[in-house]
Design a protein around this motif. Structure first.
Motif, PDB file in Angstrom:
ATOM      1  N   ILE A   1      13.653  92.580  12.496  1.00  0.00           N
ATOM      2  CA  ILE A   1      12.535  91.900  13.143  1.00  0.00           C
ATOM      3  C   ILE A   1      11.925  92.795  14.218  1.00  0.00           C
ATOM      4  O   ILE A   1      10.717  92.899  14.347  1.00  0.00           O
ATOM      5  CB  ILE A   1      12.997  90.572  13.751  1.00  0.00           C
ATOM      6  CG1 ILE A   1      13.518  89.635  12.655  1.00  0.00           C
ATOM      7  CG2 ILE A   1      11.873  89.901  14.539  1.00  0.00           C
ATOM      8  CD1 ILE A   1      14.175  88.382  13.188  1.00  0.00           C
ATOM      9  N   SER A   2      12.800  93.452  15.002  1.00  0.00           N
ATOM     10  CA  SER A   2      12.320  94.344  16.057  1.00  0.00           C
ATOM     11  C   SER A   2      13.428  95.312  16.451  1.00  0.00           C
ATOM     12  O   SER A   2      14.608  95.079  16.164  1.00  0.00           O
ATOM     13  CB  SER A   2      11.864  93.551  17.282  1.00  0.00           C
ATOM     14  OG  SER A   2      12.953  92.850  17.858  1.00  0.00           O
ATOM     15  N   THR A   3      13.035  96.411  17.089  1.00  0.00           N
ATOM     16  CA  THR A   3      13.977  97.373  17.641  1.00  0.00           C
ATOM     17  C   THR A   3      13.830  97.369  19.155  1.00  0.00           C
ATOM     18  O   THR A   3      12.720  97.468  19.674  1.00  0.00           O
ATOM     19  CB  THR A   3      13.726  98.793  17.091  1.00  0.00           C
ATOM     20  OG1 THR A   3      13.912  98.782  15.668  1.00  0.00           O
ATOM     21  CG2 THR A   3      14.700  99.792  17.715  1.00  0.00           C
ATOM     22  N   GLU A   4      14.951  97.230  19.861  1.00  0.00           N
ATOM     23  CA  GLU A   4      14.942  97.089  21.312  1.00  0.00           C
ATOM     24  C   GLU A   4      15.679  98.253  21.972  1.00  0.00           C
ATOM     25  O   GLU A   4      16.444  98.964  21.320  1.00  0.00           O
ATOM     26  CB  GLU A   4      15.599  95.760  21.716  1.00  0.00           C
ATOM     27  CG  GLU A   4      15.086  94.537  20.980  1.00  0.00           C
ATOM     28  CD  GLU A   4      13.638  94.209  21.316  1.00  0.00           C
ATOM     29  OE1 GLU A   4      13.171  94.627  22.400  1.00  0.00           O
ATOM     30  OE2 GLU A   4      12.980  93.521  20.510  1.00  0.00           O
ATOM     31  N   GLN A   5      15.469  98.412  23.283  1.00  0.00           N
ATOM     32  CA  GLN A   5      16.071  99.539  23.996  1.00  0.00           C
ATOM     33  C   GLN A   5      16.376  99.177  25.440  1.00  0.00           C
ATOM     34  O   GLN A   5      15.602  98.500  26.110  1.00  0.00           O
ATOM     35  CB  GLN A   5      15.130 100.742  23.966  1.00  0.00           C
ATOM     36  CG  GLN A   5      15.635 101.961  24.736  1.00  0.00           C
ATOM     37  CD  GLN A   5      14.691 103.140  24.640  1.00  0.00           C
ATOM     38  OE1 GLN A   5      14.765 103.925  23.694  1.00  0.00           O
ATOM     39  NE2 GLN A   5      13.790 103.278  25.596  1.00  0.00           N
ATOM     40  N   THR A   6      17.545  99.624  25.927  1.00  0.00           N
ATOM     41  CA  THR A   6      17.930  99.463  27.326  1.00  0.00           C
ATOM     42  C   THR A   6      18.259 100.832  27.913  1.00  0.00           C
ATOM     43  O   THR A   6      18.976 101.620  27.292  1.00  0.00           O
ATOM     44  CB  THR A   6      19.160  98.548  27.462  1.00  0.00           C
ATOM     45  OG1 THR A   6      18.802  97.213  27.113  1.00  0.00           O
ATOM     46  CG2 THR A   6      19.686  98.540  28.895  1.00  0.00           C
ATOM     47  N   ARG A   7      17.728 101.085  29.091  1.00  0.00           N
ATOM     48  CA  ARG A   7      18.051 102.309  29.817  1.00  0.00           C
ATOM     49  C   ARG A   7      19.311 102.057  30.628  1.00  0.00           C
ATOM     50  O   ARG A   7      19.398 101.059  31.358  1.00  0.00           O
ATOM     51  CB  ARG A   7      16.890 102.687  30.731  1.00  0.00           C
ATOM     52  CG  ARG A   7      17.073 103.987  31.489  1.00  0.00           C
ATOM     53  CD  ARG A   7      15.920 104.179  32.465  1.00  0.00           C
ATOM     54  NE  ARG A   7      15.959 105.461  33.109  1.00  0.00           N
ATOM     55  CZ  ARG A   7      15.425 105.706  34.295  1.00  0.00           C
ATOM     56  NH1 ARG A   7      14.805 104.730  34.937  1.00  0.00           N
ATOM     57  NH2 ARG A   7      15.486 106.910  34.835  1.00  0.00           N
ATOM     58  N   VAL A   8      20.301 102.938  30.528  1.00  0.00           N
ATOM     59  CA  VAL A   8      21.581 102.763  31.214  1.00  0.00           C
ATOM     60  C   VAL A   8      21.791 103.930  32.175  1.00  0.00           C
ATOM     61  O   VAL A   8      21.796 105.089  31.763  1.00  0.00           O
ATOM     62  CB  VAL A   8      22.757 102.684  30.222  1.00  0.00           C
ATOM     63  CG1 VAL A   8      24.075 102.516  30.983  1.00  0.00           C
ATOM     64  CG2 VAL A   8      22.558 101.530  29.245  1.00  0.00           C
ATOM     65  N   ILE A   9      21.936 103.595  33.450  1.00  0.00           N
ATOM     66  CA  ILE A   9      22.206 104.600  34.473  1.00  0.00           C
ATOM     67  C   ILE A   9      23.672 104.496  34.853  1.00  0.00           C
ATOM     68  O   ILE A   9      24.142 103.432  35.257  1.00  0.00           O
ATOM     69  CB  ILE A   9      21.309 104.385  35.705  1.00  0.00           C
ATOM     70  CG1 ILE A   9      19.836 104.479  35.305  1.00  0.00           C
ATOM     71  CG2 ILE A   9      21.635 105.391  36.811  1.00  0.00           C
ATOM     72  CD1 ILE A   9      18.877 104.034  36.380  1.00  0.00           C
ATOM     73  N   VAL A  10      24.397 105.591  34.718  1.00  0.00           N
ATOM     74  CA  VAL A  10      25.840 105.608  34.990  1.00  0.00           C
ATOM     75  C   VAL A  10      26.083 106.413  36.261  1.00  0.00           C
ATOM     76  O   VAL A  10      25.633 107.554  36.379  1.00  0.00           O
ATOM     77  CB  VAL A  10      26.622 106.226  33.821  1.00  0.00           C
ATOM     78  CG1 VAL A  10      28.118 106.174  34.109  1.00  0.00           C
ATOM     79  CG2 VAL A  10      26.306 105.503  32.521  1.00  0.00           C
ATOM     80  N   GLU A  11      26.780 105.807  37.211  1.00  0.00           N
ATOM     81  CA  GLU A  11      27.063 106.485  38.475  1.00  0.00           C
ATOM     82  C   GLU A  11      28.468 106.132  38.945  1.00  0.00           C
ATOM     83  O   GLU A  11      29.111 105.225  38.410  1.00  0.00           O
ATOM     84  CB  GLU A  11      26.039 106.076  39.538  1.00  0.00           C
ATOM     85  CG  GLU A  11      26.036 104.595  39.821  1.00  0.00           C
ATOM     86  CD  GLU A  11      24.961 104.179  40.809  1.00  0.00           C
ATOM     87  OE1 GLU A  11      25.125 103.117  41.425  1.00  0.00           O
ATOM     88  OE2 GLU A  11      23.970 104.910  40.967  1.00  0.00           O
ATOM     89  N   SER A  12      28.945 106.841  39.956  1.00  0.00           N
ATOM     90  CA  SER A  12      30.252 106.518  40.513  1.00  0.00           C
ATOM     91  C   SER A  12      30.148 105.264  41.367  1.00  0.00           C
ATOM     92  O   SER A  12      29.049 104.882  41.807  1.00  0.00           O
ATOM     93  CB  SER A  12      30.774 107.678  41.372  1.00  0.00           C
ATOM     94  OG  SER A  12      29.987 107.804  42.549  1.00  0.00           O
ATOM     95  N   LEU A  13      31.270 104.620  41.618  1.00  0.00           N
ATOM     96  CA  LEU A  13      31.276 103.423  42.460  1.00  0.00           C
ATOM     97  C   LEU A  13      30.779 103.767  43.861  1.00  0.00           C
ATOM     98  O   LEU A  13      30.058 102.989  44.487  1.00  0.00           O
ATOM     99  CB  LEU A  13      32.685 102.834  42.521  1.00  0.00           C
ATOM    100  CG  LEU A  13      32.844 101.512  43.265  1.00  0.00           C
ATOM    101  CD1 LEU A  13      32.010 100.429  42.615  1.00  0.00           C
ATOM    102  CD2 LEU A  13      34.300 101.100  43.333  1.00  0.00           C
ATOM    103  N   LYS A  14      31.131 104.945  44.346  1.00  0.00           N
ATOM    104  CA  LYS A  14      30.691 105.379  45.667  1.00  0.00           C
ATOM    105  C   LYS A  14      29.169 105.443  45.736  1.00  0.00           C
ATOM    106  O   LYS A  14      28.565 105.055  46.743  1.00  0.00           O
ATOM    107  CB  LYS A  14      31.287 106.743  46.001  1.00  0.00           C
ATOM    108  CG  LYS A  14      30.955 107.237  47.401  1.00  0.00           C
ATOM    109  CD  LYS A  14      31.620 108.559  47.700  1.00  0.00           C
ATOM    110  CE  LYS A  14      31.289 109.036  49.119  1.00  0.00           C
ATOM    111  NZ  LYS A  14      31.949 110.332  49.421  1.00  0.00           N
ATOM    112  N   ASP A  15      28.531 105.912  44.660  1.00  0.00           N
ATOM    113  CA  ASP A  15      27.065 105.987  44.628  1.00  0.00           C
ATOM    114  C   ASP A  15      26.424 104.612  44.780  1.00  0.00           C
ATOM    115  O   ASP A  15      25.361 104.473  45.374  1.00  0.00           O
ATOM    116  CB  ASP A  15      26.591 106.625  43.316  1.00  0.00           C
ATOM    117  CG  ASP A  15      26.878 108.114  43.257  1.00  0.00           C
ATOM    118  OD1 ASP A  15      27.038 108.731  44.333  1.00  0.00           O
ATOM    119  OD2 ASP A  15      26.965 108.659  42.149  1.00  0.00           O
TER     120      ASP A  15
END
Length: 274
Positions: free
Chosen positions: A121-135
């Motif tokens: 039906i559709s193609t979807e996308q999510t941007r994922v930013i990965v950082e440390s807990l300290k950040d």
């Protein structure tokens, strides 16, 4: 004359096939309302993987639709659809894509929404930013309970949270750095109860209390432990509990970062039961 008839027949067949294709596409492209996080920030718990609770929650308004063909933009980000929940009474569908990353960076998760026959039906996308807990804590200038700045106590290293030891309640004052906006403060704490709390073949006289605080309010810590005067039993044993040495209070802070993304941190305060 025969050639004219043959040509007309071929033309009719072509038109018929085109109508079938167009009609078929109309069925496949049935409008489905899909909501999910278009951008998500997750923290590294350690140098190898993130916490298991990180997930992209996908909500659809049709029970016969599904998430399929989940892919990531880089091998350092892993993603898999792990749970499904349907509500036939309101014709809704919920599915969760669990994610974890082995390195910091910016990645993308793509997935298809398909109908009951597997048609896209559709193609979807999510941007994922990965950082440390300290950040994720870099937006705070200070988090004080009374005169004690607990911000300096809540991390063991760049990747690991630790309990903040605090035995005295006090006014909670959170200061944010420029460009960061404090949105909400919540507290979860254990308090005494007059009636037993039933769970898993046992009970205890403690309730989990949920509070919303304003910046500057007094932060009240848990009165008792989770298993205050509790009992657990089954067919072969029975156990009774008094208060444990420590009890725990969760301080949950929500803020808006410089990119306009809503973020959340949980600080667990450990205190001795008096």
């Amino acid at each position: 004359m025969k050639r004219v008839c043959l040509g007309a027949t071929k033309l009719l067949m072509v038109i018929t096939i085109m109508l079938i294709i167009v009609y078929g596409r109309g069925i496949t492209a049935k409008a489905v309302n899909v909501t999910y996080e278009k951008e998500k920030v997750i923290n590294l718990v350690n140098k190898k993987m993130t916490g298991y609770i990180n997930a992209i929650n996908v909500n659809m308004d049709e029970v016969d639709t599904h998430v399929a063909n989940v892919k990531t933009s880089n091998k350092n980000l892993k993603a898999k659809c792990v749970s499904h929940r349907y509500k036939y009474s309101v014709n809704t569908n919920y599915e969760a894509i669990q994610i974890y990353a082995t390195r910091k960076g910016t990645y993308y998760v793509t997935f298809d929404i398909v109908d009951g026959n597997g048609n896209c039906i559709s193609t979807e996308q999510t941007r994922v930013i990965v950082e440390s807990l300290k950040d994720s804590f870099k937006g705070y200038k200070s988090i004080k309970v009374g005169k004690k700045n607990i911000l300096k106590k809540c991390l063991e290293d760049d990747y690991t949270a630790k309990f903040v030891d605090l035995n005295t309640a006090g006014k909670l004052k959170i200061k944010m750095k420029k460009g960061y906006l404090l949105k909400d403060i919540r507290v979860e704490r254990w308090v005494k109860s007059e009636s037993p709390r039933l769970s898993s073949g046992g009970n205890g006289y403690a309730d989990l209390e949920y509070l919303h605080l304003n910046n500057g309010d007094v932060l009240k810590l848990s009165e008792v432990c989770e298993y205050h005067n509790g009992e657990v039993w089954d067919e072969i044993k029975a156990e009774k509990y008094g208060d444990f040495i420590f009890t725990y209070t969760d301080l949950i802070i929500t803020y808006i970062d410089k990119r306009g993304i809503e973020r959340e941190n949980t600080i667990t305060i450990r205190s001795k039961v008096k």
